[in-house]
Design an enzyme around this catalytic site. Structure first.
Site, short mmCIF file in Angstrom:
data_model
loop_
_atom_site.label_atom_id
_atom_site.label_comp_id
_atom_site.label_asym_id
_atom_site.label_seq_id
_atom_site.Cartn_x
_atom_site.Cartn_y
_atom_site.Cartn_z
N GLU A 239 -1.85 8.44 -3.60
CA GLU A 239 -2.49 8.12 -2.32
C GLU A 239 -2.79 9.40 -1.57
O GLU A 239 -1.96 10.32 -1.55
CB GLU A 239 -1.54 7.33 -1.40
CG GLU A 239 -1.23 5.93 -1.78
CD GLU A 239 -0.28 5.30 -0.75
OE1 GLU A 239 -0.23 5.75 0.41
OE2 GLU A 239 0.43 4.36 -1.13
N CYS B 85 24.80 -1.96 6.67
CA CYS B 85 25.33 -3.31 6.90
C CYS B 85 26.60 -3.55 6.07
O CYS B 85 27.00 -2.70 5.27
CB CYS B 85 24.26 -4.35 6.57
SG CYS B 85 24.03 -4.63 4.81
N ARG C 119 7.32 -3.95 7.23
CA ARG C 119 7.48 -4.00 5.78
C ARG C 119 8.77 -3.30 5.39
O ARG C 119 9.43 -2.69 6.23
CB ARG C 119 6.28 -3.36 5.06
CG ARG C 119 6.07 -1.91 5.44
CD ARG C 119 4.90 -1.30 4.67
NE ARG C 119 4.66 0.06 5.10
CZ ARG C 119 3.67 0.83 4.66
NH1 ARG C 119 2.81 0.36 3.78
NH2 ARG C 119 3.53 2.05 5.10
N ASN D 125 6.97 0.37 -3.62
CA ASN D 125 6.04 1.29 -2.98
C ASN D 125 6.82 2.22 -2.07
O ASN D 125 7.60 1.77 -1.23
CB ASN D 125 5.00 0.55 -2.14
CG ASN D 125 3.88 1.47 -1.67
OD1 ASN D 125 3.16 2.04 -2.50
ND2 ASN D 125 3.73 1.64 -0.37
N GLU D 126 6.64 3.51 -2.27
CA GLU D 126 7.28 4.51 -1.40
C GLU D 126 8.71 4.11 -1.04
O GLU D 126 9.05 3.91 0.14
CB GLU D 126 6.45 4.74 -0.14
CG GLU D 126 5.14 5.44 -0.41
CD GLU D 126 4.47 5.98 0.85
OE1 GLU D 126 4.79 5.51 1.95
OE2 GLU D 126 3.62 6.88 0.72
N GLU E 120 -2.88 -1.08 10.04
CA GLU E 120 -3.54 0.12 9.50
C GLU E 120 -5.06 0.05 9.57
O GLU E 120 -5.75 0.69 8.78
CB GLU E 120 -3.05 0.36 8.06
CG GLU E 120 -1.56 0.66 8.05
CD GLU E 120 -1.01 1.12 6.72
OE1 GLU E 120 -0.18 2.04 6.71
OE2 GLU E 120 -1.40 0.53 5.69
N LYS E 121 -5.56 -0.73 10.55
CA LYS E 121 -7.02 -0.90 10.60
C LYS E 121 -7.77 0.36 11.02
O LYS E 121 -8.96 0.48 10.78
CB LYS E 121 -7.40 -2.09 11.48
CG LYS E 121 -6.88 -2.04 12.89
CD LYS E 121 -7.20 -3.35 13.60
CE LYS E 121 -6.54 -3.43 14.96
NZ LYS E 121 -5.04 -3.42 14.87
N PHE E 122 -7.05 1.32 11.61
CA PHE E 122 -7.73 2.57 11.96
C PHE E 122 -7.42 3.69 10.97
O PHE E 122 -7.72 4.85 11.23
CB PHE E 122 -7.40 2.97 13.40
CG PHE E 122 -7.96 1.98 14.38
CD1 PHE E 122 -9.34 1.77 14.46
CD2 PHE E 122 -7.13 1.22 15.18
CE1 PHE E 122 -9.87 0.84 15.34
CE2 PHE E 122 -7.65 0.28 16.05
CZ PHE E 122 -9.03 0.07 16.14
N HIS E 123 -6.80 3.33 9.85
CA HIS E 123 -6.61 4.32 8.78
C HIS E 123 -7.91 4.34 7.99
O HIS E 123 -8.48 3.30 7.67
CB HIS E 123 -5.46 3.86 7.89
CG HIS E 123 -4.96 4.91 6.95
ND1 HIS E 123 -5.70 5.36 5.88
CD2 HIS E 123 -3.79 5.60 6.92
CE1 HIS E 123 -4.99 6.28 5.23
NE2 HIS E 123 -3.84 6.45 5.86
C1 GAL Z 1 1.63 5.18 2.66
C2 GAL Z 1 1.81 3.76 2.13
C3 GAL Z 1 0.54 2.96 2.21
C4 GAL Z 1 -0.13 3.16 3.55
C5 GAL Z 1 -0.40 4.62 3.74
C6 GAL Z 1 -1.13 4.96 5.02
O1 GAL Z 1 2.82 5.66 3.19
O2 GAL Z 1 2.26 3.78 0.81
O3 GAL Z 1 0.83 1.60 2.00
O4 GAL Z 1 0.71 2.68 4.54
O5 GAL Z 1 0.82 5.31 3.77
O6 GAL Z 1 -1.21 6.37 5.20
#
Ligand code: GAL
Length: 675
Positions: free
Chosen positions: A304, A157, A108, A146-147, A352-355
């Protein structure tokens, strides 16, 4: 902007799930008390499957479901992760590293911030999203990108190179001014023409530090321009809807939150302290104080955090029972008006399935989900906290430009600014003092004590502001390697730190950094202490010597030659006092020195005699104050309360005069005040 309550929810990514699941999402969110979700962050490839071909029908249903459930949307502009067709069509949107490596799609944030093509496609999408949902009843807040700067901190570049030259021309006007600012006569780097200038790509050895500093400024501005382009469209189409973008961690080096905050209606932060780290809450506290200060104390949003484990460290610790609740309340204590998580439902596929998630793979019966529900209930019952404010007597100075300059190569020693900040912040935190973390441009007059860790880059304006502050009665603590260079990374000549020598009453001729891991002994108040990282050859010019370097078994042989010379000084200047630390004192001495400076400055802890590991913070309302007590320790503690107060998280019928907090326990004590 004011929130009607402490908002509760998380990132909601329904596009990962069949629609049958959405009904269950709404039911579970309602049961858990969810009031705000971030939607659409990674939806670009679904809503615009081919260039200019939009498919918002499914997203309409998501928004309608939320509205029907009474849940607000923090609606993303959907531009954080470009769809595969964009880079296939226009490979030049892909970013490049300093060594020329191209960053390909497949993860991403794979876009060059300076790319006019990326900005064009992104803003076109934002127009679609904003127009379509402008009056949607679920829309509460815009979540831009996002972030920013999370994965791509800078791009090197050719497109970025051209943008960098344009930015430099605007900053310097003519090439000779740039040559002077960049000290280009050194190593034969003089430029005759703008076109000769490159981003600081990988070079044979140390790059030009002024060029690197300007490139950091430029990269921040280029990324910010992406944000601003989207923000301006939103302001035009929906002037009534507030705008935010989520910052990262305690502070994210490429993104100058202070500058960005001025361009938002409310600031928001993503925070992922590591549960394996016993002092994670102290570092997190610094970040919360910073983000709150970025908009002068206005409540902020915890956009978050993890319900339990993350998936991106080498080893990912879960949050044991009660820790998610404790750290959520910590954010509220330090001024957050929202507690949101990444993410609502745990993914079954993707990186991120294990988050962890609010609804884990194991579903609603899991411990994590049950703790989420309990927290949702508690926060719903504490709506009156929304909009109340934290007040601080102490300010720690932080500056992004200094951060970029301080950590560049070829200095007397490698210094890590965040580590330095925490070394100063930690004793203040332990002493129960509430801090703001502010830029040097902040109005310092309202603070009794100002702490300046390693402010290597110091403009004449900052030096003047500090001089005025002390002269008017302020108390200042300055640590070594401060006030060394100007905004072009050119040394202020005339003995260090030239711009502050009068205020500090001293002069430093030479830096004597210590080898990695070595210590130097210090004499203070008849006792021996140690210092690390740094020592220096200092002569007082009016300052009083508070501690001296000493020779002893713990002293590195070279540093022993400084025995008897000043290590910590204190100087009366005008109506105020300026302290100077020529080394990094061990934590106990740092605490003792800061305690004395705070006491002399008339700064009192939130609660005197607070037990160890208990954090105390007050949020002030119009006629009520809320004392938060958070037990970060492993032992139960009893804390006496100065006036009878109602614990919002306990029996509200019975005011208390003391509270017992189990490990990870929290109390929010309400008292009526005169205002
Ligand atoms: C953040 C991000 C989210 C997700 C999350 C996982 O950095 O904005 O999309 O990736 O971390 O910890």
């Amino acid at each position: 902007m004011t929130m009607p309550r402490i908002m509760f929810g998380g990132d909601y990514n329904p596009e990962q799930w069949p629609e049958e699941v959405w009904a269950e999402d709404m039911r579970l969110m309602t049961e858990a008390g969810v009031s705000l979700v971030s939607v659409g962050i990674f939806a670009w490839s679904r809503v615009e499957p081919r260039p200019g071909e939009y498919d918002f029908d499914w997203f309409d249903r998501v928004m309608d479901n939320l509205a029907e459930a009474g849940i607000g949307a923090s609606l993303a502009t959907m531009t954080a992760s470009p769809p595969p067709w964009l880079s296939r069509r226009h490979p030049e949107v892909l970013p490049e590293r300093a060594d020329g490596t191209r960053l390909w799609p497949g993860a991403r944030q794979h876009y060059c911030p300076s790319s006019p093509i990326y900005r064009e496609y992104a803003t076109r999408l934002v127009e679609q999203v904003a127009t379509r949902y402008a009056n949607h009843p679920a829309l509460r807040l815009w979540h831009v990108g996002n972030e920013y700067g999370c994965h791509v901190r800078a791009c090197y570049c050719d497109v970025s190179a051209a943008d960098f030259r344009r930015w430099l021309q605007e900053r310097y006007g003519d090439i000779e001014t740039l040559n002077a600012a960049w000290s280009t006569t050194f190593w034969s780097q003089r430029y005759a023409d703008w076109d000769e200038i490159m981003p600081p790509r990988t070079a044979p050895t140390f790059g030009n530090p002024a060029q690197e500093l300007d490139f950091a400024r430029f990269s921040d501005a280029a990324i910010r321009a992406c944000y601003l382009a989207e923000r301006d469209i939103l302001r035009q189409i929906t002037p009534h809807v507030p705008v935010t973008t989520n910052f990262i961690g305690l502070a994210h080096k490429p993104i100058d939150s202070f500058r960005w905050a001025a361009e938002q209606d409310v600031v928001s932060l993503d925070s992922y302290p590591d549960p394996f780290e016993p002092w994670a809450h102290v570092a997190a506290a610094f970040g919360y104080d910073l983000v709150r200060s970025a908009r002068s104390g206005q409540p902020w949003l915890l956009m978050e955090q993890a319900p339990s484990a993350v998936n991106w460290r080498e080893r990912n610790a879960p949050k044991p029972p009660g820790l998610m609740r404790l750290w959520s309340w910590q954010a509220v204590a330090q001024g957050a008006d929202a507690v949101l998580f990444f993410q609502w439902r745990q993914s079954v596929g993707g990186a991120e399935k294990f988050h962890s998630a609010m609804v884990p793979h194991g579903g609603a019966r899991t411990r994590t989900h049950q703790e989420i529900r309990a927290l949702g209930r508690e926060l719903a019952g504490a709506a009156e906290l929304a909009g109340t404010r934290v007040r601080a007597d102490v300010a720690v100075l932080h500056d992004w430009e200094n951060w970029w300059a301080l950590e560049s190569d070829a200095h007397p020693a490698t210094l890590d600014l965040l580590e330095t900040h925490l070394v100063h912040y930690w004793p203040l935190f332990d002493a129960g003092l509430t801090c703001d973390v502010v830029p040097p441009t902040a109005d310092l007059a309202g603070y009794r004590l100002v702490v300046v860790p390693n402010l290597y880059l110091m403009s004449a304006a900052t030096a003047d502001a500090l001089r005025r502050y002390v002269s008017a009665g302020g108390h200042l603590v300055v640590s070594f390697f401060t006030g060394i260079v100007d905004e072009h990374d050119r040394v202020h000549p005339g003995g260090y730190p030239a711009p502050l020598r009068d205020v500090l009453g001293l002069r430093i001729d030479e830096f004597w950094p210590l080898p990695e891991g070595a210590t130097v002994e210090l004499d203070h108040a008849g006792r021996r202490w140690t210092g690390t990282v740094w020592s220096e050859w200092l002569d007082v010019e009016g300052a009083e010597v508070v501690a001296t370097f000493a020779a002893g078994p713990a002293t590195h042989p070279l540093a022993a030659e400084l025995a008897g010379r000043p290590a910590v000084t204190r100087h009366r200047y005008g109506d105020g006092v300026a302290w100077y630390l020529a080394t990094r004192p061990e934590p106990a001495l740092m605490r003792e020195l800061l305690d004395r400076a705070a006491a002399e400055a008339g700064v009192a802890p939130v609660l005197p005699g607070l037990p160890d590991h208990v954090q105390a913070v007050v949020r002030h309302g119009a006629d009520r104050a809320y004392l938060f007590l958070l037990n970060h320790g492993a032992e139960a503690v009893t804390v006496p309360v100065p006036t009878p107060a109602v614990n919002l998280l306990g029996d509200r019928e019975r005011p208390v005069t003391e509270v017992t907090l189990p490990p990870r326990g929290v109390a929010v004590l309400r008292t009526e005040t005169a205002g």
